[in-house]
Design a protein around this motif. Structure first.
Motif, PDB file in Angstrom:
ATOM      1  N   ASN A 150     -19.772  32.868  26.687  1.00 56.88           N
ATOM      2  CA  ASN A 150     -18.687  31.889  26.615  1.00 56.88           C
ATOM      3  C   ASN A 150     -18.866  30.733  27.597  1.00 56.88           C
ATOM      4  O   ASN A 150     -17.934  29.932  27.768  1.00 56.88           O
ATOM      5  CB  ASN A 150     -17.346  32.585  26.857  1.00 56.88           C
ATOM      6  CG  ASN A 150     -16.983  33.506  25.713  1.00 56.88           C
ATOM      7  OD1 ASN A 150     -16.566  33.051  24.651  1.00 56.88           O
ATOM      8  ND2 ASN A 150     -17.176  34.802  25.902  1.00 56.88           N
ATOM      9  N   TRP A 198      -8.819  30.795  26.003  1.00 55.42           N
ATOM     10  CA  TRP A 198      -8.401  29.683  25.145  1.00 55.42           C
ATOM     11  C   TRP A 198      -7.399  28.759  25.823  1.00 55.42           C
ATOM     12  O   TRP A 198      -7.098  27.698  25.323  1.00 55.42           O
ATOM     13  CB  TRP A 198      -7.808  30.231  23.836  1.00 55.42           C
ATOM     14  CG  TRP A 198      -8.816  30.980  23.032  1.00 55.42           C
ATOM     15  CD1 TRP A 198      -9.728  30.451  22.169  1.00 55.42           C
ATOM     16  CD2 TRP A 198      -9.037  32.394  23.013  1.00 55.42           C
ATOM     17  NE1 TRP A 198     -10.502  31.443  21.628  1.00 55.42           N
ATOM     18  CE2 TRP A 198     -10.099  32.637  22.116  1.00 55.42           C
ATOM     19  CE3 TRP A 198      -8.447  33.474  23.672  1.00 55.42           C
ATOM     20  CZ2 TRP A 198     -10.578  33.921  21.858  1.00 55.42           C
ATOM     21  CZ3 TRP A 198      -8.927  34.746  23.406  1.00 55.42           C
ATOM     22  CH2 TRP A 198      -9.975  34.963  22.514  1.00 55.42           C
ATOM     23  N   THR A 241      -9.589  27.201  29.633  1.00 59.54           N
ATOM     24  CA  THR A 241     -10.717  26.305  29.364  1.00 59.54           C
ATOM     25  C   THR A 241     -10.432  25.571  28.055  1.00 59.54           C
ATOM     26  O   THR A 241      -9.512  25.946  27.310  1.00 59.54           O
ATOM     27  CB  THR A 241     -12.037  27.087  29.199  1.00 59.54           C
ATOM     28  OG1 THR A 241     -12.008  27.806  27.959  1.00 59.54           O
ATOM     29  CG2 THR A 241     -12.250  28.071  30.336  1.00 59.54           C
ATOM     30  N   PRO A 300     -11.532  25.370  24.561  1.00 59.14           N
ATOM     31  CA  PRO A 300     -12.402  26.204  23.723  1.00 59.14           C
ATOM     32  C   PRO A 300     -13.437  25.352  22.984  1.00 59.14           C
ATOM     33  O   PRO A 300     -13.291  24.138  22.861  1.00 59.14           O
ATOM     34  CB  PRO A 300     -11.431  26.853  22.736  1.00 59.14           C
ATOM     35  CG  PRO A 300     -10.074  26.650  23.302  1.00 59.14           C
ATOM     36  CD  PRO A 300     -10.140  25.418  24.128  1.00 59.14           C
ATOM     37  N   ARG A 301     -14.441  26.019  22.516  1.00 59.40           N
ATOM     38  CA  ARG A 301     -15.484  25.304  21.777  1.00 59.40           C
ATOM     39  C   ARG A 301     -14.924  24.755  20.469  1.00 59.40           C
ATOM     40  O   ARG A 301     -13.957  25.284  19.926  1.00 59.40           O
ATOM     41  CB  ARG A 301     -16.641  26.255  21.479  1.00 59.40           C
ATOM     42  CG  ARG A 301     -17.407  26.601  22.734  1.00 59.40           C
ATOM     43  CD  ARG A 301     -18.439  27.656  22.465  1.00 59.40           C
ATOM     44  NE  ARG A 301     -19.237  27.891  23.667  1.00 59.40           N
ATOM     45  CZ  ARG A 301     -19.864  29.009  23.937  1.00 59.40           C
ATOM     46  NH1 ARG A 301     -19.806  30.026  23.100  1.00 59.40           N
ATOM     47  NH2 ARG A 301     -20.566  29.132  25.033  1.00 59.40           N
ATOM     48  N   LYS A 302     -15.577  23.722  20.007  1.00 60.21           N
ATOM     49  CA  LYS A 302     -15.199  23.137  18.710  1.00 60.21           C
ATOM     50  C   LYS A 302     -15.235  24.222  17.631  1.00 60.21           C
ATOM     51  O   LYS A 302     -16.188  25.004  17.558  1.00 60.21           O
ATOM     52  CB  LYS A 302     -16.183  22.021  18.375  1.00 60.21           C
ATOM     53  CG  LYS A 302     -15.888  21.290  17.086  1.00 60.21           C
ATOM     54  CD  LYS A 302     -16.859  20.134  16.923  1.00 60.21           C
ATOM     55  CE  LYS A 302     -16.629  19.416  15.607  1.00 60.21           C
ATOM     56  NZ  LYS A 302     -17.475  18.219  15.490  1.00 60.21           N
ATOM     57  N   ASP A 341     -13.332  26.812  17.390  1.00 65.93           N
ATOM     58  CA  ASP A 341     -12.793  28.119  17.786  1.00 65.93           C
ATOM     59  C   ASP A 341     -11.279  28.084  17.584  1.00 65.93           C
ATOM     60  O   ASP A 341     -10.539  27.555  18.406  1.00 65.93           O
ATOM     61  CB  ASP A 341     -13.132  28.417  19.254  1.00 65.93           C
ATOM     62  CG  ASP A 341     -12.657  29.808  19.669  1.00 65.93           C
ATOM     63  OD1 ASP A 341     -11.917  30.445  18.879  1.00 65.93           O
ATOM     64  OD2 ASP A 341     -13.017  30.262  20.773  1.00 65.93           O
ATOM     65  N   PRO A 374     -15.342  16.308  20.839  1.00 63.16           N
ATOM     66  CA  PRO A 374     -15.193  16.844  22.211  1.00 63.16           C
ATOM     67  C   PRO A 374     -14.992  15.772  23.267  1.00 63.16           C
ATOM     68  O   PRO A 374     -14.462  16.062  24.338  1.00 63.16           O
ATOM     69  CB  PRO A 374     -16.512  17.598  22.434  1.00 63.16           C
ATOM     70  CG  PRO A 374     -16.996  17.952  21.078  1.00 63.16           C
ATOM     71  CD  PRO A 374     -16.557  16.832  20.190  1.00 63.16           C
ATOM     72  N   ASP A 413     -11.478  15.434  24.767  1.00 67.19           N
ATOM     73  CA  ASP A 413     -10.885  16.509  25.592  1.00 67.19           C
ATOM     74  C   ASP A 413      -9.999  15.889  26.679  1.00 67.19           C
ATOM     75  O   ASP A 413     -10.395  14.919  27.325  1.00 67.19           O
ATOM     76  CB  ASP A 413     -12.009  17.327  26.238  1.00 67.19           C
ATOM     77  CG  ASP A 413     -11.471  18.548  26.973  1.00 67.19           C
ATOM     78  OD1 ASP A 413     -10.305  18.906  26.731  1.00 67.19           O
ATOM     79  OD2 ASP A 413     -12.216  19.133  27.775  1.00 67.19           O
ATOM     80  N   ASN A 470      -8.840  22.034  21.986  1.00 63.79           N
ATOM     81  CA  ASN A 470     -10.014  21.678  21.182  1.00 63.79           C
ATOM     82  C   ASN A 470      -9.623  21.142  19.811  1.00 63.79           C
ATOM     83  O   ASN A 470     -10.375  21.288  18.839  1.00 63.79           O
ATOM     84  CB  ASN A 470     -10.962  22.872  21.038  1.00 63.79           C
ATOM     85  CG  ASN A 470     -10.328  24.019  20.286  1.00 63.79           C
ATOM     86  OD1 ASN A 470      -9.111  24.065  20.102  1.00 63.79           O
ATOM     87  ND2 ASN A 470     -11.145  24.971  19.855  1.00 63.79           N
TER      88      ASN A 470
END
Lengths: 305, 254
Positions: free
Chosen positions: A270, B57, B60, B62-64, B66, B85, B88, B190
């Motif tokens: 992660n 979640w 941070t 989260p990744r694109k 997610d 991104p 952000d 995200n």
């Protein structure tokens, strides 16, 4: 008696009867406790929280993911040495979820039933059924004391409840040494759990606090929400057939990771700093967001060199 | 009208009048009470998010792509997958639909007698929870138009012929808030979005634990016929702090 007198006397009798209806409130004013006002919680409840779904159902939490838990050094050490193979040991195969976790998952979709005193018809308890591996709970509302500190500890502990402004406050003691999360985050037998069940129409919210002087730096607080679902039916209890899954295990062996083991896989997967995945109370508060960003930036710089 | 009838009815009339008088004495006329003076619970003060759930979640970005746990529709997924991104930190993550899940401190105070102001240091947002239903919503905004009402725990009494059936509601209560008229915002940093068709139902509760900690719990139900296939239900908990000494205002990016 003259007619006027009869009318007067029947009026006085009716007024006395009315006054008697209001007598409890007068008595309360003279020091007697008002009867608690309850809110009916009985019925079938379906988990409706859309949080941590992959953690609360399968595949469950990752090894080494202690994020969100205010564990102390002892709790961290125990969690890092936890090995999921222990669940294959015959003595552990049919273990229900403990009270510290059973309201968390899987689901749970449960039924809250009433325990009614057969004579007084008063509600003296609630049952919660439908929890994993029959980890059913009873919450006693009749003022009975908790058992002696030397009494047996159970998977569901011993729970008593009291009404507080329409909210059901539940205190649970006598829980077994178990876990707060299904990846080995421990809970000691000295933990005490306090829960509030608060009903909002068709929604039931519960906040729980586990206070554990052995493994936590500060109490662990979680919330969950259910929706009333009269069409829900309890599933049959999962029958667990105990099987020999670890033929090479010697008597007395306990599957575990040795002290000093690190589990960096969750952090790596992660993009998190390893330290951040180890939990601890500092990591739960908003100011940690900036610290985390700094750690991640520093990690990226190290990686790009 | 016969004398016999009067003799039978008179006591009932007198008793009825007495009961009405007694009831009137016990319940102050609601017209004299403002939402502030009628508060069954005190939500004012300083509170802090304690992120014990969905840490990855929430703490941070989260990744694109997610959108774990969020019941997105196909359209909702399409929008989430388009997230850039570089945006952000956008204020879209601080709209009413997602604001309470952001790690933040809250400062709650009364604004007059009929509105609660909820300020966040993260993103420097202010929500107004208005009890005055006559006020017009105005144009759409990030925080939308929030209508608040005190409600007994358990819900409003069931009425029959205008009278409540059952025992008197418990003392205490909850704050029910319905928010509409929002501009599109994000449920997560995200870019997992809710549309301007979304509405937000919240219940605000307060409890005290034996160790002295006092908590505010916000149960949130986001309904969005465009981007969600069913209600998105979450609950957030905030611990009471003695003062605002840890208040760190941080703006979001317009």
């Amino acid at each position: 008696m003259p007619r006027v007198g009869r009318t007067l006397s029947s009026t006085i009798l009716a007024l006395l009867a009315t006054a008697s209806l209001h007598a409890p409130s007068s008595a309360q004013g003279q020091g007697q406790a008002a009867p608690p006002t309850m809110v009916d919680l009985a019925g079938s409840w379906t988990m409706s929280n859309e949080e941590e779904l992959l953690i609360r159902i399968d595949p469950g939490p990752e090894l080494g993911n202690f994020t969100g838990f205010p564990i102390n050094a002892a709790g961290r050490q125990k969690a890092l040495s936890w090995n999921s193979t222990i669940q294959a040991v015959p003595e552990h195969q049919a273990r229900p979820h403990p009270a510290q976790y059973s309201m968390r998952g899987p689901g749970p979709n449960f039924h809250m039933g009433e325990v009614i005193d057969p004579v007084s018809r008063r509600l003296i308890g609630y049952t919660i059924t439908g929890l994993f591996e029959n980890a059913n709970r009873t919450i006693w509302l009749d003022g009975r004391p908790h058992p002696s500190e030397f009494a047996e500890h159970l998977w569901n502990g011993f729970s008593t409840g009291e009404w507080e402004n329409g909210m059901l406050k539940v205190t649970t003691t006598h829980m077994k040494q178990a876990f707060l999360q299904r990846n080995g985050i421990p809970s000691s037998p000295y933990a005490v759990m306090t829960e509030y069940f608060i009903r909002h129409g068709n929604l039931l919210m519960m906040i729980s606090q586990v206070d554990d002087p052995i493994y936590l730096d500060e109490p662990m607080v979680r919330t969950q929400t259910w929706r009333w679902n009269p069409n829900q039916r309890e599933q049959p209890i999962g029958q667990v057939e105990i099987a020999e899954e670890l033929p090479d295990l010697k008597p007395g062996d306990v599957p575990h990771y040795p002290l000093g083991t690190r589990h960096p896989e969750y952090a790596d997967a992660n993009g998190l700093p390893f330290e951040a995945t180890l939990g601890g109370k500092e990591t739960l508060y908003p100011e940690y967001v900036d610290k985390l960003k700094e750690m991640m930036r520093a990690g990226e710089k190290r990686g790009s060199r | 009208m016969s004398r016999g009838f009067i003799r039978r009815v008179a006591p009932l009339v007198i008793v009825g009048a007495a009961v009405c008088a007694l009831s009137a004495q016990q319940t102050p006329p609601p017209a004299n009470r403002t939402p502030r003076s009628a508060s069954p619970i005190d939500l004012t003060g300083n509170w802090v998010s304690v992120v014990t759930e969905e840490w990855l979640w929430r703490m941070t970005t989260p990744r694109k792509g997610d959108y774990t746990s969020i019941p997105l529709s196909d359209e909702g997924r399409r929008i989430a997958d388009q997230w850039d991104p570089s945006t952000d930190g956008s204020c879209k993550a601080y709209g009413a639909g997602g604001l309470m899940r952001i790690p933040t401190r809250l400062r709650i105070s009364w604004r007059g007698d009929d509105a609660l102001s909820v300020e966040t240091d993260a993103g420097q947002q202010t929500r107004l929870l208005r009890f005055d239903r006559a006020q017009a919503p105005g144009s759409r905004s990030l925080q939308g138009h929030s209508l608040a009402e005190w409600e007994p725990v358990g819900g409003q009494p069931v009425l029959r012929n205008g009278r409540a059936i059952g025992a008197a509601p418990p003392q205490g209560g909850t704050l029910k808030v319905v928010t509409t008229n929002m501009t599109e915002g994000w449920l997560r940093k995200n870019g997992v979005a809710y549309s301007e068709n979304a509405s937000l139902l919240e219940y605000w509760d307060r409890v005290a634990f034996p160790n002295g900690d006092v908590w505010l719990i916000v149960t949130s139900v986001v309904s969005d016929p465009r981007y969600l296939v069913n209600d998105y239900t979450t609950s957030m908990h905030f611990k009471r702090e003695p003062d605002g000494s840890k208040w760190r205002p941080t703006p979001c990016r317009a």
